[in-house]
Design an enzyme around this catalytic site. Structure first.
Site, short mmCIF file in Angstrom:
data_model
loop_
_atom_site.label_atom_id
_atom_site.label_comp_id
_atom_site.label_asym_id
_atom_site.label_seq_id
_atom_site.Cartn_x
_atom_site.Cartn_y
_atom_site.Cartn_z
N GLY A 46 -4.27 1.43 -3.34
CA GLY A 46 -3.80 2.40 -4.51
C GLY A 46 -5.07 2.55 -5.11
O GLY A 46 -5.79 1.36 -5.09
N GLN A 51 -11.14 4.42 -11.48
CA GLN A 51 -12.26 3.11 -10.86
C GLN A 51 -13.18 3.93 -9.72
O GLN A 51 -13.81 3.87 -10.23
CB GLN A 51 -11.18 3.03 -9.58
CG GLN A 51 -10.56 2.18 -10.45
CD GLN A 51 -9.45 1.23 -8.65
OE1 GLN A 51 -8.38 1.47 -8.83
NE2 GLN A 51 -9.40 0.23 -8.18
N LEU A 93 -9.68 -2.65 -5.30
CA LEU A 93 -10.89 -2.21 -5.27
C LEU A 93 -12.18 -2.33 -6.02
O LEU A 93 -13.25 -2.29 -5.68
CB LEU A 93 -10.79 -0.74 -4.35
CG LEU A 93 -9.89 -0.28 -3.29
CD1 LEU A 93 -10.06 0.92 -3.38
CD2 LEU A 93 -10.70 -0.93 -2.61
N GLU A 135 -2.41 -0.02 -11.53
CA GLU A 135 -3.26 1.24 -11.70
C GLU A 135 -2.96 2.22 -12.85
O GLU A 135 -3.52 2.09 -13.06
CB GLU A 135 -2.37 2.06 -10.65
CG GLU A 135 -2.57 2.06 -8.70
CD GLU A 135 -4.48 1.06 -8.70
OE1 GLU A 135 -5.05 1.49 -9.23
OE2 GLU A 135 -3.65 0.35 -7.16
C1 QAP Z 1 -4.11 -2.34 -5.80
O1 QAP Z 1 -5.48 -2.57 -4.39
C2 QAP Z 1 -3.35 -3.71 -5.80
O2 QAP Z 1 -10.86 -7.38 -2.72
C3 QAP Z 1 -4.63 -1.43 -5.44
O3 QAP Z 1 -12.36 -6.90 -0.76
C4 QAP Z 1 -2.84 -4.37 -5.06
O4 QAP Z 1 -5.94 -1.10 -2.77
C5 QAP Z 1 -2.00 -3.69 -6.49
C6 QAP Z 1 -8.88 -4.50 -1.25
C7 QAP Z 1 -2.44 -5.82 -4.56
C8 QAP Z 1 -0.72 -4.52 -6.43
C9 QAP Z 1 -1.36 -5.53 -4.62
C10 QAP Z 1 -8.79 -5.19 -2.67
C11 QAP Z 1 -9.89 -3.71 -0.05
C12 QAP Z 1 -8.00 -3.28 -1.57
C13 QAP Z 1 -10.32 -6.24 -2.07
C14 QAP Z 1 -6.03 -2.45 -3.84
C15 QAP Z 1 -11.24 -5.76 -1.15
C16 QAP Z 1 -10.84 -4.83 0.02
C17 QAP Z 1 -7.26 -3.14 -3.05
CO CO Z 2 -6.71 -2.01 -8.88
#
Ligand code: QAP
Ligand code: CO
Length: 168
Positions: A46, A51, A93, A135
């Site tokens: 997401g 961002q 992210l 988000e």
């Molecule tokens: C939001 O997050 C989300 O730490 C989206 O090193 C995530 O796409 C909502 C990511 C989980 C609910 C549950 C994070 C990639 C991606 C990191 C993401 C990283 C590399 C996060």
């Molecule tokens: Co986020």
């Protein structure tokens, strides 16, 4: 298509409140394409326009394994269908490398515009519901670390600031 750079906590631009999109024109469609490219490259599930330092109410999401389910939510509004909270280890992210448990409602209805500018309403549950609320928080200038204790948030902030200094 272009890969956009992602703002990282504690960048103050992540605290801006995004403005509604007036018209889903070619500029917004290009933004959506670039957000998908940026999210898939990360990889992530997401991404909110906030961002990538665009302060308009646009979200892209894809919780599938192979980029099979791209979803766009423009000007989303949410109704909570069930106040029962579910816990999930959330990441972001904009907070790379950190995952912490957050509690949120897991059954919601969303009304939004799609990429064609058409209004739709849909019920979401599970990870889709959690991710969309995460988000939408971005569009309000809010981050998942805001739900943690001040001590945890401060530790994450310190570690990311150190990482940013070492990159600079
Ligand atoms: C939001 O997050 C989300 O730490 C989206 O090193 C995530 O796409 C909502 C990511 C989980 C609910 C549950 C994070 C990639 C991606 C990191 C993401 C990283 C590399 C996060
Ligand atoms: Co986020």
């Amino acid at each position: 298509m272009a890969r956009l750079s992602i703002l990282e906590f504690p960048d103050p631009r992540l605290r801006k409140v995004a403005e509604p999109v007036n018209e889903v024109d070619s500029r917004i469609k290009t933004l959506i394409d670039d957000m998908f490219e940026t999210m898939y490259a990360a990889p992530g599930i997401g991404l909110a326009a906030t961002q990538v330092d665009v302060h308009e109410r646009v979200i892209v999401m894809d919780i599938s394994d192979n980029q099979q389910a791209p979803r766009v939510f423009i000007n989303p509004t949410v109704v909570i269908l069930d106040e029962t909270l579910g816990e999930y280890d959330e990441g972001c992210l904009s907070v790379p490398g950190f995952y912490e448990t957050v509690n949120r409602p897991t059954r919601i209805a969303v009304t939004a515009l799609n990429k064609e500018g058409e209004t739709f309403t849909e019920e979401l549950q599970g990870l889709m519901a959690i991710c969309l609320q995460h988000e939408i928080d971005h569009l309000e200038g809010k981050l998942f670390v805001d739900y943690l204790s001040p001590l945890k948030r401060q530790r994450i902030r310190g570690k990311l600031e150190k990482a940013h200094r070492q990159r600079a």
